[in-house]
Enzyme design. Structure first.
Site, PDB file in Angstrom:
ATOM      1  N   ASN A   9       0.964  -1.226  -0.038  1.00 44.32           N
ATOM      2  CA  ASN A   9      -0.181  -0.054   0.122  1.00 44.32           C
ATOM      3  C   ASN A   9       0.919   1.345  -0.037  1.00 44.32           C
ATOM      4  O   ASN A   9       1.480   1.533   1.112  1.00 44.32           O
ATOM      5  CB  ASN A   9      -0.849  -0.020   1.241  1.00 44.32           C
ATOM      6  CG  ASN A   9      -1.847   1.075   1.370  1.00 44.32           C
ATOM      7  OD1 ASN A   9      -1.952   2.019   0.452  1.00 44.32           O
ATOM      8  ND2 ASN A   9      -2.413   1.317   2.437  1.00 44.32           N
ATOM      9  N   LYS A  11      -0.052   4.410  -0.364  1.00 43.52           N
ATOM     10  CA  LYS A  11      -0.445   5.413   0.107  1.00 43.52           C
ATOM     11  C   LYS A  11      -0.040   6.691  -0.853  1.00 43.52           C
ATOM     12  O   LYS A  11      -0.020   6.612  -1.889  1.00 43.52           O
ATOM     13  CB  LYS A  11       0.076   5.689   1.600  1.00 43.52           C
ATOM     14  CG  LYS A  11      -0.215   4.466   2.333  1.00 43.52           C
ATOM     15  CD  LYS A  11      -0.074   4.593   3.919  1.00 43.52           C
ATOM     16  CE  LYS A  11      -0.228   3.144   4.508  1.00 43.52           C
ATOM     17  NZ  LYS A  11      -0.217   3.268   6.123  1.00 43.52           N
ATOM     18  N   HIS A  98      -9.606   1.322   4.311  1.00 46.60           N
ATOM     19  CA  HIS A  98      -8.254   1.648   5.180  1.00 46.60           C
ATOM     20  C   HIS A  98      -8.633   2.380   6.446  1.00 46.60           C
ATOM     21  O   HIS A  98      -9.362   3.507   6.473  1.00 46.60           O
ATOM     22  CB  HIS A  98      -7.314   2.228   4.301  1.00 46.60           C
ATOM     23  CG  HIS A  98      -5.826   2.108   4.995  1.00 46.60           C
ATOM     24  ND1 HIS A  98      -5.770   3.101   6.051  1.00 46.60           N
ATOM     25  CD2 HIS A  98      -4.819   1.245   4.895  1.00 46.60           C
ATOM     26  CE1 HIS A  98      -4.461   2.764   6.372  1.00 46.60           C
ATOM     27  NE2 HIS A  98      -4.024   1.676   5.841  1.00 46.60           N
ATOM     28  N   GLU A 100      -7.012   4.788   7.642  1.00 47.03           N
ATOM     29  CA  GLU A 100      -6.714   6.292   7.281  1.00 47.03           C
ATOM     30  C   GLU A 100      -7.992   6.748   6.544  1.00 47.03           C
ATOM     31  O   GLU A 100      -8.404   8.216   6.736  1.00 47.03           O
ATOM     32  CB  GLU A 100      -5.585   6.428   6.474  1.00 47.03           C
ATOM     33  CG  GLU A 100      -4.217   6.025   7.329  1.00 47.03           C
ATOM     34  CD  GLU A 100      -2.895   5.443   6.536  1.00 47.03           C
ATOM     35  OE1 GLU A 100      -3.171   5.615   5.483  1.00 47.03           O
ATOM     36  OE2 GLU A 100      -2.175   4.857   7.235  1.00 47.03           O
ATOM     37  N   GLU A 170      -5.972  -4.734  10.430  1.00 45.68           N
ATOM     38  CA  GLU A 170      -4.670  -3.895  10.306  1.00 45.68           C
ATOM     39  C   GLU A 170      -5.143  -3.146  11.916  1.00 45.68           C
ATOM     40  O   GLU A 170      -5.889  -2.360  11.658  1.00 45.68           O
ATOM     41  CB  GLU A 170      -4.558  -2.773   9.294  1.00 45.68           C
ATOM     42  CG  GLU A 170      -4.413  -3.598   8.056  1.00 45.68           C
ATOM     43  CD  GLU A 170      -3.655  -2.479   7.062  1.00 45.68           C
ATOM     44  OE1 GLU A 170      -2.687  -2.806   6.360  1.00 45.68           O
ATOM     45  OE2 GLU A 170      -4.396  -1.464   6.869  1.00 45.68           O
ATOM     46  N   GLY A 176       2.132   2.139  10.888  1.00 41.37           N
ATOM     47  CA  GLY A 176       3.047   3.135  10.723  1.00 41.37           C
ATOM     48  C   GLY A 176       3.735   3.583  11.783  1.00 41.37           C
ATOM     49  O   GLY A 176       4.312   4.685  11.883  1.00 41.37           O
ATOM     50  N   SER A 216       3.032  -2.285  10.457  1.00 44.73           N
ATOM     51  CA  SER A 216       4.363  -1.971  10.465  1.00 44.73           C
ATOM     52  C   SER A 216       4.996  -3.497  10.477  1.00 44.73           C
ATOM     53  O   SER A 216       5.978  -4.116  11.033  1.00 44.73           O
ATOM     54  CB  SER A 216       4.800  -1.801  12.116  1.00 44.73           C
ATOM     55  OG  SER A 216       4.330  -0.271  12.210  1.00 44.73           O
TER      56      SER A 216
HETATM   57  P1  PGA Z   1       2.608   0.145   7.663  1.00 45.67           P
HETATM   58  O1  PGA Z   1       1.005   0.350   6.826  1.00 45.67           O
HETATM   59  O2  PGA Z   1       3.098  -1.000   7.160  1.00 45.67           O
HETATM   60  O3  PGA Z   1       3.252   1.448   7.230  1.00 45.67           O
HETATM   61  O4  PGA Z   1       2.126   0.328   9.192  1.00 45.67           O
HETATM   62  C1  PGA Z   1       0.269  -0.497   6.902  1.00 45.67           C
HETATM   63  C2  PGA Z   1      -0.900  -0.079   6.242  1.00 45.67           C
HETATM   64  O5  PGA Z   1      -1.381   0.841   6.480  1.00 45.67           O
HETATM   65  O6  PGA Z   1      -1.616  -0.541   5.265  1.00 45.67           O
END
Ligand code: PGA
Length: 253
Positions: A9, A11, A98, A100, A170, A176, A216
């Site tokens: 992803n 982003k 997601h 976010e 997630e 993140g 992460s």
């Molecule tokens: P990350 O993000 O691996 O940077 O924690 C995962 C995601 O939000 O899909």
């Protein structure tokens, strides 16, 4: 058996030229190094999709996905992208829900139900995200919370439709942050998601749905997470922005 999927992803990262370079590097390394049973998916910014599609044409196990999609077919929805548009550039996957998007764009479970249904109707594979906040976990309500996300967004589907959905668990506190769920925490939630699917759609469908872990995931913790019986892959944010790290995760299988 269900598919093993390592999805990146990206982003809101990478200019077009940077994105094309990253996609090319992933394709080149993946060809030789990724185990044959593992599929890769690159979920790029929408603006990159059509040109990344051209790069992925030569790769048999690297697929393309969008990061979001409207629940409307077309019309006056400035800035949104439709399922038909995603299909038309050659992408087969779309991330939906997601955390976010849920947080910054107030996407609701009901809206996501409509998007999942539309994506399936259009022949796209939804990667449906779910996961709890730290406060919800600390209150011991994480299993019920995730179960409710599934119920409100997925449980109106038919069993056949459900078997085509990919789920990504997630935990928001792990995205993140550098804090990963332990392999026990991931397995506990993945097992409970599969049990919930079995209750609603039957054991066969539950056994077919790939459930990815996200939050992460990195080269140094991927092997332990991916070794869990109900973890069928990963949705990778930060570590998908470096081809080597992303491929290293896929190689941990
Ligand atoms: P990350 O993000 O691996 O940077 O924690 C995962 C995601 O939000 O899909």
């Amino acid at each position: 058996m269900r598919r093993k999927i390592i999805a990146g992803n990206w982003k809101m990262n990478k200019t077009l030229s940077e994105g094309l370079a990253l996609a090319s590097e992933v394709v080149n390394i993946a060809q030789d190094e990724v185990p044959s049973g593992v599929s890769l998916v690159l979920c790029t910014p929408a603006i990159h999709l059509s040109q990344v599609a051209a790069i992925l044409k030569s790769a048999d196990r690297v697929f393309l996905g969008a990061q979001n999609m409207s629940e409307h077919e077309s019309g006056a929805y400035t800035g949104d992208i439709s399922a038909d548009m995603i299909k038309s550039v050659g992408a087969g996957y779309v991330i939906l829900g997601h955390s976010e998007r849920r947080e910054y764009h107030h996407e609701t479970n009901a809206q996501l139900a409509a998007r999942v249904k539309l994506a399936l109707n259009k022949g796209l594979t939804p990667i449906f995200c779910c996961g709890e906040s730290l406060a919800t976990r600390e209150a011991g309500e994480h299993v019920g919370f995730v179960n409710n996300q599934l119920r409100e967004s997925l449980y109106e589907l038919s069993a056949e439709e459900m078997s085509k959905v990919v789920i990504a668990y997630e935990p928001i506190w792990a995205i993140g942050t550098g804090v990963t769920a332990s392999s026990d925490q991931a397995q506990e939630m993945h097992q409970s998601i599969r049990a919930s699917l079995a209750g609603q759609f039957g054991e066969q469908v539950a056994g077919q749905v790939s459930i990815l872990y996200g939050g992460s995931m990195k080269p140094d913790n991927a092997a332990e997470l991916l070794a869990q019986p109900d973890v069928d892959g990963g949705l990778i944010g930060g570590a998908s922005l470096k081809a080597r790290d992303f491929i290293q995760i896929a190689k941990s299988y």
